[in-house]
Design a protein around this motif. Sequence first.
Motif, PDB file in Angstrom:
ATOM      1  N   GLU A  81      50.802  42.407  31.240  1.00  0.00           N
ATOM      2  CA  GLU A  81      50.087  41.309  30.580  1.00  0.00           C
ATOM      3  C   GLU A  81      50.831  40.824  29.334  1.00  0.00           C
ATOM      4  OE1 GLU A  81      48.124  45.134  29.128  1.00  0.00           O
ATOM      5  OE2 GLU A  81      48.610  44.329  31.091  1.00  0.00           O
ATOM      6  N   HIS A  82      51.494  41.732  28.625  1.00  0.00           N
ATOM      7  CA  HIS A  82      52.267  41.345  27.444  1.00  0.00           C
ATOM      8  C   HIS A  82      53.546  40.610  27.855  1.00  0.00           C
ATOM      9  CE1 HIS A  82      49.629  43.448  24.728  1.00  0.00           C
ATOM     10  NE2 HIS A  82      49.717  44.529  25.489  1.00  0.00           N
ATOM     11  N   GLN A  83      54.177  41.076  28.912  1.00  0.00           N
ATOM     12  CA  GLN A  83      55.370  40.407  29.424  1.00  0.00           C
ATOM     13  C   GLN A  83      55.031  38.996  29.897  1.00  0.00           C
ATOM     14  OE1 GLN A  83      57.178  42.792  32.446  1.00  0.00           O
ATOM     15  NE2 GLN A  83      57.574  44.496  31.060  1.00  0.00           N
ATOM     16  N   ALA A  84      53.880  38.853  30.537  1.00  0.00           N
ATOM     17  CA  ALA A  84      53.456  37.539  31.017  1.00  0.00           C
ATOM     18  C   ALA A  84      53.226  36.583  29.848  1.00  0.00           C
ATOM     19  CB  ALA A  84      52.183  37.661  31.858  1.00  0.00           C
ATOM     20  N   LYS A  85      52.604  37.064  28.779  1.00  0.00           N
ATOM     21  CA  LYS A  85      52.377  36.219  27.596  1.00  0.00           C
ATOM     22  C   LYS A  85      53.699  35.847  26.928  1.00  0.00           C
ATOM     23  CE  LYS A  85      47.987  35.587  27.296  1.00  0.00           C
ATOM     24  NZ  LYS A  85      47.427  34.256  27.426  1.00  0.00           N
ATOM     25  N   HIS A  92      67.573  36.740  17.528  1.00  0.00           N
ATOM     26  CA  HIS A  92      66.418  37.588  17.812  1.00  0.00           C
ATOM     27  C   HIS A  92      65.179  36.890  17.262  1.00  0.00           C
ATOM     28  CE1 HIS A  92      63.657  40.995  17.090  1.00  0.00           C
ATOM     29  NE2 HIS A  92      64.134  41.388  18.258  1.00  0.00           N
ATOM     30  N   ILE A  93      64.234  36.572  18.120  1.00  0.00           N
ATOM     31  CA  ILE A  93      63.036  35.836  17.705  1.00  0.00           C
ATOM     32  C   ILE A  93      61.865  36.787  17.452  1.00  0.00           C
ATOM     33  CG2 ILE A  93      61.405  34.017  18.334  1.00  0.00           C
ATOM     34  CD1 ILE A  93      64.320  33.060  17.884  1.00  0.00           C
ATOM     35  N   LEU A  94      61.577  37.667  18.403  1.00  0.00           N
ATOM     36  CA  LEU A  94      60.428  38.562  18.290  1.00  0.00           C
ATOM     37  C   LEU A  94      60.717  39.841  19.056  1.00  0.00           C
ATOM     38  CD1 LEU A  94      57.380  38.882  17.463  1.00  0.00           C
ATOM     39  CD2 LEU A  94      56.848  38.001  19.725  1.00  0.00           C
ATOM     40  N   GLY A  95      60.434  40.973  18.457  1.00  0.00           N
ATOM     41  CA  GLY A  95      60.655  42.256  19.117  1.00  0.00           C
ATOM     42  C   GLY A  95      59.381  43.065  19.170  1.00  0.00           C
ATOM     43  N   GLY A  96      59.472  44.219  19.796  1.00  0.00           N
ATOM     44  CA  GLY A  96      58.336  45.130  19.852  1.00  0.00           C
ATOM     45  C   GLY A  96      57.241  44.715  20.808  1.00  0.00           C
ATOM     46  N   ILE A  97      57.566  43.920  21.805  1.00  0.00           N
ATOM     47  CA  ILE A  97      56.563  43.521  22.794  1.00  0.00           C
ATOM     48  C   ILE A  97      56.340  44.704  23.737  1.00  0.00           C
ATOM     49  CG2 ILE A  97      56.016  41.921  24.669  1.00  0.00           C
ATOM     50  CD1 ILE A  97      57.966  39.936  23.265  1.00  0.00           C
ATOM     51  N   PRO A  98      55.101  45.170  23.875  1.00  0.00           N
ATOM     52  CA  PRO A  98      54.836  46.308  24.757  1.00  0.00           C
ATOM     53  C   PRO A  98      55.272  46.020  26.193  1.00  0.00           C
ATOM     54  CG  PRO A  98      52.933  45.848  23.387  1.00  0.00           C
ATOM     55  CD  PRO A  98      53.896  44.713  23.195  1.00  0.00           C
ATOM     56  N   ASN A  99      55.714  47.077  26.863  1.00  0.00           N
ATOM     57  CA  ASN A  99      56.241  46.929  28.216  1.00  0.00           C
ATOM     58  C   ASN A  99      55.118  46.985  29.255  1.00  0.00           C
ATOM     59  OD1 ASN A  99      58.203  46.551  30.104  1.00  0.00           O
ATOM     60  ND2 ASN A  99      58.970  48.644  30.062  1.00  0.00           N
ATOM     61  N   ALA A 100      54.089  46.197  29.046  1.00  0.00           N
ATOM     62  CA  ALA A 100      52.972  46.091  29.988  1.00  0.00           C
ATOM     63  C   ALA A 100      53.000  44.693  30.599  1.00  0.00           C
ATOM     64  CB  ALA A 100      51.652  46.328  29.269  1.00  0.00           C
TER      65      ALA A 100
END
Length: 70
Positions: A28-32, A18-26
């Motif tokens: 623009e965030h998914q693209a980043k 697991h590298i990073l969690g809590g990325i918003p499900n939007a």
Amino acid sequence: MKIIAVDNLNREYIADKHILGGIPNASEHQAKAQEFCDWANSFGCSDFYGMFYRVVENDYRLSRGMEDLI
């Protein structure tokens, strides 16, 4: 969403990381997040030899490697 690292050779005994969690499900965030994964995969920027970075849903179950096999 979260970023994980999986074994490049899909060996069952290697645990996912697991590298990073809590990325918003939007979008623009998914693209980043995907941009980061593409960058890390293209340069081989990995603390874990032979790992491939990818973006997955929050409910994705990480493989525990040998613990799953025993």
